[in-house]
Design a protein around this motif. Structure first.
Motif, PDB file in Angstrom:
ATOM      1  N   GLU A 136      86.462 -42.317 166.592  1.00 31.70           N
ATOM      2  CA  GLU A 136      87.256 -42.769 165.441  1.00 31.70           C
ATOM      3  C   GLU A 136      86.728 -42.152 164.145  1.00 31.70           C
ATOM      4  N   LEU A 137      85.416 -42.103 164.016  1.00 30.83           N
ATOM      5  CA  LEU A 137      84.821 -41.502 162.820  1.00 30.83           C
ATOM      6  C   LEU A 137      85.091 -40.000 162.780  1.00 30.83           C
ATOM      7  N   GLU A 138      84.945 -39.329 163.912  1.00 30.60           N
ATOM      8  CA  GLU A 138      85.206 -37.883 163.932  1.00 30.60           C
ATOM      9  C   GLU A 138      86.655 -37.574 163.551  1.00 30.60           C
ATOM     10  N   ALA A 139      87.586 -38.410 164.013  1.00 28.31           N
ATOM     11  CA  ALA A 139      88.998 -38.219 163.652  1.00 28.31           C
ATOM     12  C   ALA A 139      89.192 -38.404 162.146  1.00 28.31           C
ATOM     13  N   GLY A 140      88.535 -39.413 161.596  1.00 32.85           N
ATOM     14  CA  GLY A 140      88.630 -39.633 160.157  1.00 32.85           C
ATOM     15  C   GLY A 140      88.015 -38.495 159.361  1.00 32.85           C
ATOM     16  N   LEU A 141      86.889 -37.979 159.837  1.00 33.57           N
ATOM     17  CA  LEU A 141      86.249 -36.848 159.163  1.00 33.57           C
ATOM     18  C   LEU A 141      87.158 -35.625 159.184  1.00 33.57           C
ATOM     19  N   ALA A 142      87.831 -35.417 160.306  1.00 32.20           N
ATOM     20  CA  ALA A 142      88.752 -34.274 160.411  1.00 32.20           C
ATOM     21  C   ALA A 142      89.884 -34.411 159.392  1.00 32.20           C
ATOM     22  N   GLN A 143      90.396 -35.629 159.223  1.00 31.97           N
ATOM     23  CA  GLN A 143      91.463 -35.850 158.241  1.00 31.97           C
ATOM     24  C   GLN A 143      90.985 -35.573 156.819  1.00 31.97           C
ATOM     25  N   LEU A 144      89.688 -35.782 156.591  1.00 28.98           N
ATOM     26  CA  LEU A 144      89.122 -35.562 155.262  1.00 28.98           C
ATOM     27  C   LEU A 144      88.519 -34.163 155.127  1.00 28.98           C
ATOM     28  N   ALA A 145      88.782 -33.300 156.111  1.00 28.29           N
ATOM     29  CA  ALA A 145      88.290 -31.917 156.097  1.00 28.29           C
ATOM     30  C   ALA A 145      86.768 -31.852 156.070  1.00 28.29           C
ATOM     31  N   GLN A 146      86.130 -32.769 156.813  1.00 27.53           N
ATOM     32  CA  GLN A 146      84.677 -32.776 156.951  1.00 27.53           C
ATOM     33  C   GLN A 146      84.288 -32.392 158.376  1.00 27.53           C
ATOM     34  N   GLU A 147      83.072 -31.871 158.531  1.00 28.37           N
ATOM     35  CA  GLU A 147      82.599 -31.436 159.847  1.00 28.37           C
ATOM     36  C   GLU A 147      82.362 -32.635 160.766  1.00 28.37           C
ATOM     37  N   PRO A 148      82.834 -32.556 162.034  1.00 28.53           N
ATOM     38  CA  PRO A 148      82.604 -33.660 162.967  1.00 28.53           C
ATOM     39  C   PRO A 148      81.127 -33.942 163.217  1.00 28.53           C
ATOM     40  N   ALA A 149      80.265 -32.922 163.056  1.00 28.40           N
ATOM     41  CA  ALA A 149      78.829 -33.112 163.289  1.00 28.40           C
ATOM     42  C   ALA A 149      78.227 -34.129 162.324  1.00 28.40           C
ATOM     43  N   LEU A 150      78.903 -34.381 161.205  1.00 25.86           N
ATOM     44  CA  LEU A 150      78.405 -35.356 160.239  1.00 25.86           C
ATOM     45  C   LEU A 150      78.508 -36.786 160.767  1.00 25.86           C
ATOM     46  N   ALA A 151      79.243 -36.976 161.853  1.00 26.26           N
ATOM     47  CA  ALA A 151      79.393 -38.321 162.422  1.00 26.26           C
ATOM     48  C   ALA A 151      78.036 -38.899 162.813  1.00 26.26           C
ATOM     49  N   GLY A 152      77.124 -38.061 163.297  1.00 24.11           N
ATOM     50  CA  GLY A 152      75.815 -38.545 163.751  1.00 24.11           C
ATOM     51  C   GLY A 152      75.040 -39.255 162.656  1.00 24.11           C
ATOM     52  N   PRO A 153      74.712 -38.570 161.549  1.00 28.54           N
ATOM     53  CA  PRO A 153      73.965 -39.257 160.488  1.00 28.54           C
ATOM     54  C   PRO A 153      74.735 -40.396 159.827  1.00 28.54           C
ATOM     55  N   LEU A 154      76.054 -40.272 159.760  1.00 30.65           N
ATOM     56  CA  LEU A 154      76.844 -41.367 159.179  1.00 30.65           C
ATOM     57  C   LEU A 154      76.784 -42.612 160.064  1.00 30.65           C
ATOM     58  N   LEU A 155      76.811 -42.432 161.367  1.00 30.75           N
ATOM     59  CA  LEU A 155      76.694 -43.579 162.276  1.00 30.75           C
ATOM     60  C   LEU A 155      75.286 -44.164 162.240  1.00 30.75           C
ATOM     61  N   ASP A 156      74.270 -43.313 162.049  1.00 29.26           N
ATOM     62  CA  ASP A 156      72.909 -43.830 161.895  1.00 29.26           C
ATOM     63  C   ASP A 156      72.831 -44.744 160.672  1.00 29.26           C
ATOM     64  N   TYR A 157      73.464 -44.320 159.586  1.00 26.57           N
ATOM     65  CA  TYR A 157      73.500 -45.156 158.387  1.00 26.57           C
ATOM     66  C   TYR A 157      74.260 -46.456 158.662  1.00 26.57           C
ATOM     67  N   LEU A 158      75.394 -46.358 159.343  1.00 20.71           N
ATOM     68  CA  LEU A 158      76.189 -47.547 159.650  1.00 20.71           C
ATOM     69  C   LEU A 158      75.397 -48.526 160.519  1.00 20.71           C
ATOM     70  N   ALA A 159      74.663 -48.008 161.477  1.00 17.57           N
ATOM     71  CA  ALA A 159      73.860 -48.869 162.358  1.00 17.57           C
ATOM     72  C   ALA A 159      72.776 -49.587 161.558  1.00 17.57           C
ATOM     73  N   LEU A 160      72.136 -48.867 160.656  1.00 16.38           N
ATOM     74  CA  LEU A 160      71.092 -49.473 159.822  1.00 16.38           C
ATOM     75  C   LEU A 160      71.689 -50.540 158.914  1.00 16.38           C
ATOM     76  N   LEU A 161      72.841 -50.243 158.324  1.00 18.31           N
ATOM     77  CA  LEU A 161      73.514 -51.202 157.450  1.00 18.31           C
ATOM     78  C   LEU A 161      73.902 -52.458 158.225  1.00 18.31           C
ATOM     79  N   ALA A 162      74.462 -52.281 159.418  1.00 19.01           N
ATOM     80  CA  ALA A 162      74.883 -53.440 160.218  1.00 19.01           C
ATOM     81  C   ALA A 162      73.676 -54.296 160.605  1.00 19.01           C
ATOM     82  N   ARG A 163      72.554 -53.642 160.918  1.00 19.46           N
ATOM     83  CA  ARG A 163      71.355 -54.387 161.327  1.00 19.46           C
ATOM     84  C   ARG A 163      70.786 -55.187 160.148  1.00 19.46           C
ATOM     85  N   TRP A 164      70.651 -54.562 159.012  1.00 24.32           N
ATOM     86  CA  TRP A 164      70.122 -55.275 157.849  1.00 24.32           C
ATOM     87  C   TRP A 164      71.106 -56.319 157.351  1.00 24.32           C
TER      88      TRP A 164
END
Length: 213
Positions: free
Chosen positions: A11-39
């Motif tokens: 879902e994130l990769e699809a959204g990144l594609a719509q925003l003309a961003q590289e799909p590889a950015l999904a990894g660090p963005l999900l790491d941030y999301l996981a940290l945010l959800a945990r805290w």
């Protein structure tokens, strides 16, 4: 990263594609999301609890403004809260120096931990009230996503901008009453409609600049 959050990658990769961003950015963005959800489970950093909802309303919403920070040297994210939009923008724009200005102690602690864990060398945290923050150099742009009205943002943080700097304000519908109440010396330079993947609500980015004499 939990299995629930890892499952959001397509879902994130699809959204990144719509925003003309590289799909590889999904990894660090999900790491941030996981940290945010945990805290967030302990420290109540954001009212949104569901990671899928965070994906659209936090990550992709923040990234929708990225085209307007490309090429900038430095950006201050005022009242950054859990790092929105500053951290997602810093992840996808490594050449941009981002300062997260946040006065709340527990939120500032989270921001410092996120910068450390995500190894964000282009981000610094300023634990300070906006009006009291005195950086070494002014910023090309300041942004505020859910902080206050346009006049109040400028009252608190206008001193942080370089002479040609701009406030990049994330808003829903165009706030005509806030525009009419802009302080003397400031004007709307541009209004950009934004398309945020996964959101049907109106979103606009307002560029506010000093009036030229």
């Amino acid at each position: 990263m939990t299995a629930d959050i890892a499952a959001l990658r397509p879902e994130l990769e699809a959204g990144l594609a719509q925003l003309a961003q590289e799909p590889a950015l999904a990894g660090p963005l999900l790491d941030y999301l996981a940290l945010l959800a945990r805290w967030n489970a302990t420290y109540n950093l954001t009212a949104i609890r569901d990671p899928r909802e965070m994906l659209a309303k936090h990550l992709l919403d923040s990234l929708a403004m990225q085209p307007f920070v490309r090429g900038l040297a430095a950006l201050a994210d005022l009242g950054s809260g859990p790092g929105l939009p500053g951290i997602p923008l810093a992840i996808v724009t490594p050449g941009l120096q981002v300062t997260l200005v946040e006065s709340n102690g527990k939120k500032a602690r989270f921001l410092r931990e996120a910068v450390r864990q995500l190894k964000l060398g282009n981000v610094q945290v300023a634990e300070s009230r906006i009006e009291a923050f005195r950086p070494a150099a002014p910023f090309a742009a300041i942004t505020a996503r859910a902080l206050a009205t346009l006049p109040l943002i400028l009252e608190l943080g206008g001193h942080l901008l370089a002479p040609a700097g701009r406030l990049l304000a994330m808003k829903g519908v165009v706030p005509a009453d806030e525009i009419a109440a802009l302080p003397p010396g400031w004007q709307v330079a541009a209004i950009h409609p934004l398309q945020v993947p996964g959101l049907v609500a109106e979103r606009h980015l307002l560029e506010i600049a000093r009036r030229q004499a």
